[in-house]
Design a protein around this motif. Structure first.
Motif, PDB file in Angstrom:
ATOM      1  N   GLN A  39       0.810  -1.209   0.000  1.00 26.29           N
ATOM      2  CA  GLN A  39       0.000   0.000   0.000  1.00 26.29           C
ATOM      3  C   GLN A  39       0.851   1.270   0.000  1.00 26.29           C
ATOM      4  N   ILE A  40       1.963   1.249   0.729  1.00 26.11           N
ATOM      5  CA  ILE A  40       2.856   2.413   0.696  1.00 26.11           C
ATOM      6  C   ILE A  40       3.509   2.530  -0.680  1.00 26.11           C
ATOM      7  N   ARG A  41       3.934   1.390  -1.235  1.00 22.75           N
ATOM      8  CA  ARG A  41       4.537   1.392  -2.574  1.00 22.75           C
ATOM      9  C   ARG A  41       3.569   1.990  -3.590  1.00 22.75           C
ATOM     10  N   GLN A  42       2.312   1.546  -3.530  1.00 22.38           N
ATOM     11  CA  GLN A  42       1.313   2.048  -4.466  1.00 22.38           C
ATOM     12  C   GLN A  42       1.096   3.552  -4.288  1.00 22.38           C
ATOM     13  N   SER A  43       1.096   4.020  -3.054  1.00 21.74           N
ATOM     14  CA  SER A  43       0.935   5.453  -2.790  1.00 21.74           C
ATOM     15  C   SER A  43       2.083   6.261  -3.372  1.00 21.74           C
ATOM     16  N   ILE A  44       3.283   5.685  -3.328  1.00 25.06           N
ATOM     17  CA  ILE A  44       4.455   6.370  -3.887  1.00 25.06           C
ATOM     18  C   ILE A  44       4.379   6.378  -5.411  1.00 25.06           C
ATOM     19  N   LEU A  45       4.089   5.220  -6.007  1.00 27.40           N
ATOM     20  CA  LEU A  45       4.063   5.121  -7.460  1.00 27.40           C
ATOM     21  C   LEU A  45       2.915   5.903  -8.083  1.00 27.40           C
ATOM     22  N   SER A  46       1.825   6.047  -7.347  1.00 28.84           N
ATOM     23  CA  SER A  46       0.687   6.802  -7.874  1.00 28.84           C
ATOM     24  C   SER A  46       0.887   8.312  -7.728  1.00 28.84           C
ATOM     25  N   GLY A  47       1.886   8.704  -6.929  1.00 30.83           N
ATOM     26  CA  GLY A  47       2.124  10.130  -6.729  1.00 30.83           C
ATOM     27  C   GLY A  47       1.412  10.695  -5.519  1.00 30.83           C
ATOM     28  N   PHE A  83      12.990   3.549 -12.617  1.00 28.41           N
ATOM     29  CA  PHE A  83      13.801   2.503 -11.992  1.00 28.41           C
ATOM     30  C   PHE A  83      12.921   1.622 -11.113  1.00 28.41           C
ATOM     31  N   ILE A  84      12.049   2.246 -10.338  1.00 27.87           N
ATOM     32  CA  ILE A  84      11.140   1.502  -9.463  1.00 27.87           C
ATOM     33  C   ILE A  84      10.212   0.628 -10.292  1.00 27.87           C
ATOM     34  N   ARG A  85       9.689   1.185 -11.373  1.00 28.68           N
ATOM     35  CA  ARG A  85       8.793   0.423 -12.248  1.00 28.68           C
ATOM     36  C   ARG A  85       9.533  -0.777 -12.840  1.00 28.68           C
ATOM     37  N   GLU A  86      10.770  -0.575 -13.240  1.00 28.13           N
ATOM     38  CA  GLU A  86      11.561  -1.663 -13.809  1.00 28.13           C
ATOM     39  C   GLU A  86      11.772  -2.778 -12.786  1.00 28.13           C
ATOM     40  N   GLN A  87      12.003  -2.403 -11.526  1.00 22.84           N
ATOM     41  CA  GLN A  87      12.151  -3.405 -10.471  1.00 22.84           C
ATOM     42  C   GLN A  87      10.873  -4.225 -10.324  1.00 22.84           C
ATOM     43  N   ARG A  88       9.738  -3.540 -10.351  1.00 23.05           N
ATOM     44  CA  ARG A  88       8.462  -4.234 -10.225  1.00 23.05           C
ATOM     45  C   ARG A  88       8.203  -5.132 -11.432  1.00 23.05           C
TER      46      ARG A  88
END
Length: 127
Positions: free
Chosen positions: A20-28, A83-88
């Motif tokens: 949930q924290i990851r999603q909050s970061i990636l969504s902005g 970079f984060i998206r590539e990791q995912r």
């Protein structure tokens, strides 16, 4: 930032927090430099163990999504979203390879796997 935990989920609580924290970061919703609740405060808010929230923050730090500053707290990292998206995407690819192996062990055809994936995808996106 709102985190909702589910006892019915097959994911451990710390993974639910991480996701949930990851999603909050990636969504902005959370931006670089934003502070996160302290480990103790998050544990209190969610009514979970401090060890659980500490583990979640450690996972997020390993993924370079957050930075921990001694005496100051945890903050959203300025890491590059690509970079984060590539990791995912790499983790997703690993899961897909596992699905392919499992489906072959079950003697499923490629079309069977695709049909099943389409069915599950539609179920997830139906309001």
């Amino acid at each position: 930032m709102k985190i909702i935990l589910s006892n019915a989920s097959s994911d451990p609580i710390y993974i639910q927090i991480v996701n949930q924290i990851r999603q909050s970061i990636l969504s902005g919703e959370l931006r670089a430099g934003d502070s996160l609740p302290s480990i103790r405060q998050l544990a209190k808010d969610l009514q979970v163990s401090v060890i659980t929230t500490k583990r979640a923050y450690e996972e997020l730090e390993k993924e370079k999504l957050i930075d921990s500053v001694v005496g100051k707290g945890c903050f959203v990292s300025g890491a590059n979203k690509d970079f984060i998206r590539e990791q995912r995407m790499t983790r997703l690819e690993e899961k897909m390879v596992e699905i392919i192996r499992e489906s072959k062990e079950l003697s499923m055809s490629k079309q069977d796997v695709l049909d099943y994936l389409n069915l599950l995808y539609e179920e997830e996106h139906t309001p």
